[in-house]
Enzyme design. Structure first.
Site, mmCIF file in Angstrom:
data_model
loop_
_atom_site.group_PDB
_atom_site.id
_atom_site.type_symbol
_atom_site.label_atom_id
_atom_site.label_comp_id
_atom_site.label_asym_id
_atom_site.label_seq_id
_atom_site.Cartn_x
_atom_site.Cartn_y
_atom_site.Cartn_z
ATOM 1 C CE LYS A 1 18.707 17.130 -61.656
ATOM 2 N NZ LYS A 1 18.329 18.427 -62.302
ATOM 3 N NE ARG B 1 25.432 18.489 -65.086
ATOM 4 C CZ ARG B 1 25.131 18.083 -63.806
ATOM 5 N NH1 ARG B 1 24.021 17.814 -63.246
ATOM 6 N NH2 ARG B 1 26.101 18.317 -62.978
#
Length: 272
Positions: free
Chosen positions: A219, A253
């Site tokens: 991210k 995740r």
């Protein structure tokens, strides 16, 4: 050892956290390597994923929501193909009860809802009646506008309060407390300071009552901390995931399953 109660069985991992492998059945997810179908899912299973998370609606910043019909046309064939050869737990990333209902019918096990049961008023009751676990995530706004409001006075307190409220809502609608997982929503309407605060205190969310899922993989906050573009954020992601698990997260995740499993194996052997 970690354990998770599904509808009709309990799953375990000897690792310090479950590894959830990402399969994006979309044309526009921010990391192209996560895009694919059942073949990609089977590769992540071979690499050691404990759970496969399938999403058909990109939630990257600036993305638009898609219709239930589009989600179904993308997700259902993948679930059906996986179920021909594997009983691995399947999580479905959706906000729509109609999508989740069909997914469960085809063999899905877990709801991963970025709206924390807010977007569809029928979702909570469906999850309660079907007995599936739910992942409740914090965000601000929608993917189209969420990055416009990412500054907090006290990020941990605000995110924690929201997840407490949504967990109480889930329980009031019949979802068992042992079927709730919380996700602080790293990158969803949060600046770097907010993301760091949530990583550092992951295990303290909801006073540790529920398992915590951390979704950090590649991210933008990893890019801000390392100065790397998305294709070069693996090392940063592994470090952040490791610290999150050491802080109490029980599920990660990730796009890079093999490398994450290796990292958690080291933590397992050294920390016990």
């Amino acid at each position: 050892m970690q354990k998770l109660l599904l509808k009709d069985r309990e799953i375990y991992t000897e690792l310090p956290a479950f590894v959830m492998g990402i399969v994006n059945v979309t044309p526009d997810s921010f990391w192209a390597e996560s895009r694919g179908g059942a073949e990609h899912a089977m590769e992540l299973i071979r690499q050691g994923a404990d759970i496969i998370d399938i999403g058909a609606e990109s939630t990257r910043p600036g993305s638009a929501y898609v219709s239930a019909e589009e989600e179904l046309s993308r997700i259902i064939p993948v679930i059906q193909e996986i179920r021909r050869t594997s009983d691995i737990p399947i999580s479905v990333d959706t906000r729509k009860k109609s999508v989740m209902e069909k997914a469960v019918e085809c063999g899905a096990d877990i709801l991963n809802d970025i709206s924390a049961l807010e977007d569809d008023p029928d979702m909570a009751r469906f999850c309660a009646s079907s007995g599936i676990p739910v992942i409740l995530m914090h965000k601000r706004g929608t993917p189209v506008n969420m990055q416009a409001n990412g500054v907090y006075t006290d990020a941990f307190s605000e995110v924690n309060s929201y997840l407490e409220d949504r967990s109480e809502y889930a329980i009031k609608n019949g979802i068992s407390a042992d079927k709730i997982i919380v996700d602080p929503g790293i990158g969803f309407g949060k600046d770097l300071d907010a993301n760091i605060a949530l990583i550092k205190d992951a295990g303290k969310l909801c006073s540790g009552k529920y398992p915590v899922l951390m979704a950090l993989s590649r991210k933008s906050c990893i890019g801000l901390m390392t100065g790397r573009e998305v294709q070069d954020r693996l090392s940063g992601t592994l470090a952040a995931d490791l610290l999150a698990v050491m802080s109490g997260a029980s599920m990660v995740r990730v796009h890079d399953v093999k490398e994450t499993v290796d990292t958690l194996q080291i933590l397992r052997y050294i920390k016990g």
